[in-house]
Design a protein around this motif. Structure first.
Motif, short mmCIF file in Angstrom:
data_model
loop_
_atom_site.label_atom_id
_atom_site.label_comp_id
_atom_site.label_asym_id
_atom_site.label_seq_id
_atom_site.Cartn_x
_atom_site.Cartn_y
_atom_site.Cartn_z
N THR A 112 21.10 -14.64 -30.83
CA THR A 112 20.48 -13.24 -31.02
C THR A 112 21.33 -12.31 -32.09
OG1 THR A 112 22.46 -13.40 -30.14
CG2 THR A 112 20.65 -12.76 -28.42
N ASN A 113 22.00 -13.19 -32.58
CA ASN A 113 22.63 -12.70 -34.48
C ASN A 113 21.00 -12.18 -34.98
OD1 ASN A 113 25.31 -12.09 -33.39
ND2 ASN A 113 25.81 -12.25 -35.44
N GLN B 117 19.56 -19.44 -26.23
CA GLN B 117 19.40 -19.14 -27.18
C GLN B 117 19.23 -21.34 -28.24
OE1 GLN B 117 21.86 -16.47 -29.51
NE2 GLN B 117 23.33 -17.74 -28.46
N ARG C 206 24.57 -19.50 -33.46
CA ARG C 206 25.61 -19.66 -33.89
C ARG C 206 26.74 -19.23 -34.01
NH1 ARG C 206 24.30 -16.63 -38.10
NH2 ARG C 206 22.83 -15.39 -37.13
N ARG D 194 31.02 -19.61 -37.05
CA ARG D 194 31.07 -19.42 -38.26
C ARG D 194 30.99 -20.84 -38.88
NH1 ARG D 194 36.90 -18.49 -38.59
NH2 ARG D 194 36.54 -19.94 -36.63
N TRP E 268 26.69 -22.70 -31.55
CA TRP E 268 27.25 -22.66 -30.05
C TRP E 268 26.56 -22.61 -29.04
CZ3 TRP E 268 32.28 -20.98 -27.84
CH2 TRP E 268 31.04 -19.77 -26.74
N ILE E 269 26.67 -23.21 -28.26
CA ILE E 269 26.05 -23.86 -26.80
C ILE E 269 26.03 -22.99 -25.66
CG2 ILE E 269 25.41 -26.01 -25.40
CD1 ILE E 269 25.82 -27.01 -28.02
N VAL F 286 25.31 -12.55 -26.61
CA VAL F 286 25.34 -10.71 -26.85
C VAL F 286 25.90 -10.91 -27.85
CG1 VAL F 286 27.23 -10.33 -26.04
CG2 VAL F 286 25.22 -8.35 -26.27
N ASP G 206 38.71 -16.44 -31.34
CA ASP G 206 37.92 -16.71 -30.14
C ASP G 206 39.48 -16.87 -28.89
OD1 ASP G 206 37.31 -19.11 -31.73
OD2 ASP G 206 38.70 -20.39 -31.15
N VAL H 252 33.51 -14.94 -30.88
CA VAL H 252 32.79 -13.76 -31.56
C VAL H 252 32.57 -14.18 -32.90
CG1 VAL H 252 33.09 -11.44 -32.93
CG2 VAL H 252 34.46 -12.30 -30.68
N ILE I 188 28.41 -12.17 -29.70
CA ILE I 188 29.26 -12.94 -28.53
C ILE I 188 29.21 -13.49 -28.07
CG2 ILE I 188 30.79 -11.84 -26.48
CD1 ILE I 188 31.52 -9.46 -28.13
N ASN J 30 30.86 -17.98 -22.20
CA ASN J 30 30.84 -18.79 -20.56
C ASN J 30 31.53 -18.32 -19.64
OD1 ASN J 30 30.16 -20.57 -22.82
ND2 ASN J 30 32.45 -21.45 -22.90
N LEU K 145 32.62 -30.83 -26.41
CA LEU K 145 33.20 -29.82 -25.72
C LEU K 145 33.93 -30.27 -24.65
CD1 LEU K 145 30.97 -26.82 -26.86
CD2 LEU K 145 32.44 -28.09 -27.91
N ILE L 55 37.58 -29.26 -24.81
CA ILE L 55 38.02 -28.30 -25.29
C ILE L 55 37.29 -26.25 -24.71
CG2 ILE L 55 38.44 -29.74 -27.20
CD1 ILE L 55 36.40 -27.76 -28.96
N ALA L 56 36.33 -26.88 -23.82
CA ALA L 56 36.14 -25.64 -23.44
C ALA L 56 36.48 -24.97 -21.89
CB ALA L 56 34.37 -25.16 -23.71
C1 BT5 Z 1 32.04 -19.01 -32.65
O1 BT5 Z 1 31.93 -19.71 -33.71
O2 BT5 Z 1 32.89 -19.18 -32.51
C2 BT5 Z 1 31.51 -17.51 -32.38
C3 BT5 Z 1 30.20 -18.16 -31.86
C4 BT5 Z 1 29.16 -16.89 -31.35
C5 BT5 Z 1 28.17 -16.93 -30.19
C6 BT5 Z 1 27.36 -16.44 -30.31
S1 BT5 Z 1 25.81 -15.96 -28.85
C7 BT5 Z 1 25.34 -14.37 -29.22
C8 BT5 Z 1 25.51 -14.44 -31.12
N1 BT5 Z 1 24.58 -15.40 -31.44
C9 BT5 Z 1 24.62 -15.82 -32.19
O3 BT5 Z 1 23.99 -16.81 -32.85
N2 BT5 Z 1 26.37 -16.40 -32.04
C10 BT5 Z 1 26.50 -15.33 -31.50
P1 BT5 Z 1 33.38 -20.55 -34.59
O4 BT5 Z 1 34.63 -20.44 -34.21
O5 BT5 Z 1 32.55 -21.20 -35.83
O6 BT5 Z 1 33.34 -21.93 -33.21
C11 BT5 Z 1 32.19 -22.48 -33.28
C12 BT5 Z 1 33.27 -23.83 -32.12
O7 BT5 Z 1 32.86 -23.51 -31.23
C13 BT5 Z 1 32.07 -25.03 -31.82
O8 BT5 Z 1 31.83 -25.70 -33.87
C14 BT5 Z 1 32.41 -26.14 -31.23
O9 BT5 Z 1 33.38 -26.81 -31.57
C15 BT5 Z 1 32.25 -24.23 -29.86
N3 BT5 Z 1 31.86 -24.14 -29.23
C16 BT5 Z 1 30.66 -24.21 -28.87
N4 BT5 Z 1 29.66 -23.82 -28.12
C17 BT5 Z 1 31.07 -23.49 -27.26
C18 BT5 Z 1 31.31 -22.72 -25.58
N5 BT5 Z 1 30.01 -22.86 -25.66
N6 BT5 Z 1 31.85 -23.22 -25.42
C19 BT5 Z 1 33.02 -23.52 -25.96
N7 BT5 Z 1 32.57 -24.37 -27.20
C20 BT5 Z 1 32.03 -24.06 -27.88
#
Ligand code: BT5
Length: 321
Positions: A91-92, A114, A118, A120, A125-126, A135, A178, A189, A207, A210, A222, A225-226
């Motif tokens: 969505t980004n 998605q 993504r 960072r 992002w799963i 969003v 986080d 975020v 953003i 879950n 995950l 940790i999730a």
């Molecule tokens: C983030 O990055 O946490 C930012 C996530 C942002 C996602 C949103 S969804 C809408 C928009 N469109 C996109 O493409 N992105 C944004 P970071 O701090 O780098 O954390 C990424 C890490 O979080 C991964 O390497 C995993 O370890 C963990 N992770 C991935 N999916 C997760 C999930 N569903 N729940 C918890 N942890 C997760």
């Protein structure tokens, strides 16, 4: 047309609305009404129809459709437009394209799924389809690029407020982006910016949350940790309600921010912080810093007391030691 018809059906709720009533109210022919009803059914709405009495809405799909979100928002800026996609890469990416072609501030892009969500620094992002919220919000604040990280903090506070409104949920913010519940990540975020040297053109706040995600729906790595709202409280949530709640909170914090008033927001961030006063290791692209996180700067930087003295950290990955 479709949303007007939906509105009419919702107003009547348990009653039937005749095709004639709809056609008069909306100003289209009976056969056009029928086409829209078919299309609403395709979207997942359950609409009963009887030849003499008309149509009745009996179930609304668990989708984040603009019609469902808009009617409950009541905001000035956030949600000035809503784009809904069943699936997209990120969505980004969509929001950045829209912003580059002039989409106004407040436009929100939502996806049920998605394919390349993504995080960072190229992380992933799963989000299992239809279980969480993906969003992105387009913002055009009149700020300098160095102030952009404050918007990540603002989004984190909006998320913390949102989660905090659900009984039994105690959110904590882990610097910088986080949201954790009992040490596990429920939301992240991703703030992306398009800027010139002195001026921000636009910011996209991405953003991921879950909501009704079950632990077995996430990749094995995950699982430890999730977490999700429903894992924490053992009940299902209306994703629509959670999203509306979040967008309202974002607006409540963003309007003062635009006028330069963000000190209350920073104080609230500190209240929710699970990073401050902890021993941390921060891994950034250049270095590894170790010490005690002692404060949050006005600019969103974290102040870490190391053996060599205080160090300001602007970006990096925090782990607790
Ligand atoms: C983030 O990055 O946490 C930012 C996530 C942002 C996602 C949103 S969804 C809408 C928009 N469109 C996109 O493409 N992105 C944004 P970071 O701090 O780098 O954390 C990424 C890490 O979080 C991964 O390497 C995993 O370890 C963990 N992770 C991935 N999916 C997760 C999930 N569903 N729940 C918890 N942890 C997760």
């Amino acid at each position: 047309m479709k949303s007007k018809i939906l509105e009419l059906l919702k107003q009547k709720q348990t009653d039937y609305v005749s095709g004639e009533q709809i056609s008069e109210a909306v100003g289209i022919s009976r056969s056009a009404v029928w086409k829209h009803i078919k299309s609403l059914r395709k979207d997942g709405y359950t609409i009963e129809s009887h030849s003499r009495v008309g149509y009745k809405l009996t179930a609304t799909p668990d989708k984040l459709y603009p019609e469902e979100i808009c009617s409950q928002l009541g905001t000035e800026v956030i949600g000035s437009g809503i784009v809904h996609l069943d699936i997209t890469d990120s969505t980004n990416n969509v929001a950045k394209e829209l912003a580059s072609s002039g989409a106004p501030e407040g436009v929100v892009v939502i996806a049920e799924e998605q394919s390349h969500g993504r995080g960072r620094l190229g992380r992933t992002w799963i989000s299992p389809p239809g279980k969480g919220i993906c969003v992105s919000i387009i913002l055009r604040p009149d700020i300098s690029p160095i102030d952009a990280p404050k918007l990540t903090l603002l989004a984190a506070v909006a998320l913390a407020r949102t989660f905090n409104s659900y009984p039994g949920v105690e959110p904590g913010i882990k610097w910088p982006n986080d949201i954790l519940i009992k040490g596990k990540k429920i939301s992240g975020v991703l703030t992306e910016m398009n800027a010139e040297l002195e001026r921000v053109n636009f910011i996209v706040l991405g953003i991921g949350i879950n909501v009704n995600t079950k632990i077995e729906e996430l990749p094995e790595a995950l699982m430890p940790i999730a977490t999700s709202l429903s894992i924490e409280t053992k009940r299902e949530y209306s994703r629509r309600e959670v999203l509306v709640n979040l967008l309202k909170n974002l607006e409540e914090l963003y309007l003062p921010f635009k006028n330069g008033n963000y000190s209350m927001m920073l104080e609230e961030w500190k209240k929710y912080s699970v990073t401050l006063n902890r021993s941390v290791r921060v891994v950034s692209q250049k270095e590894v810093i170790q010490g005690k996180a002692i404060d949050l700067g006005e600019d969103g930087a974290m102040l870490v007391e190391t053996v060599e003295g205080p160090v300001r950290v602007l970006a990096g990955e925090v782990s607790f030691i």
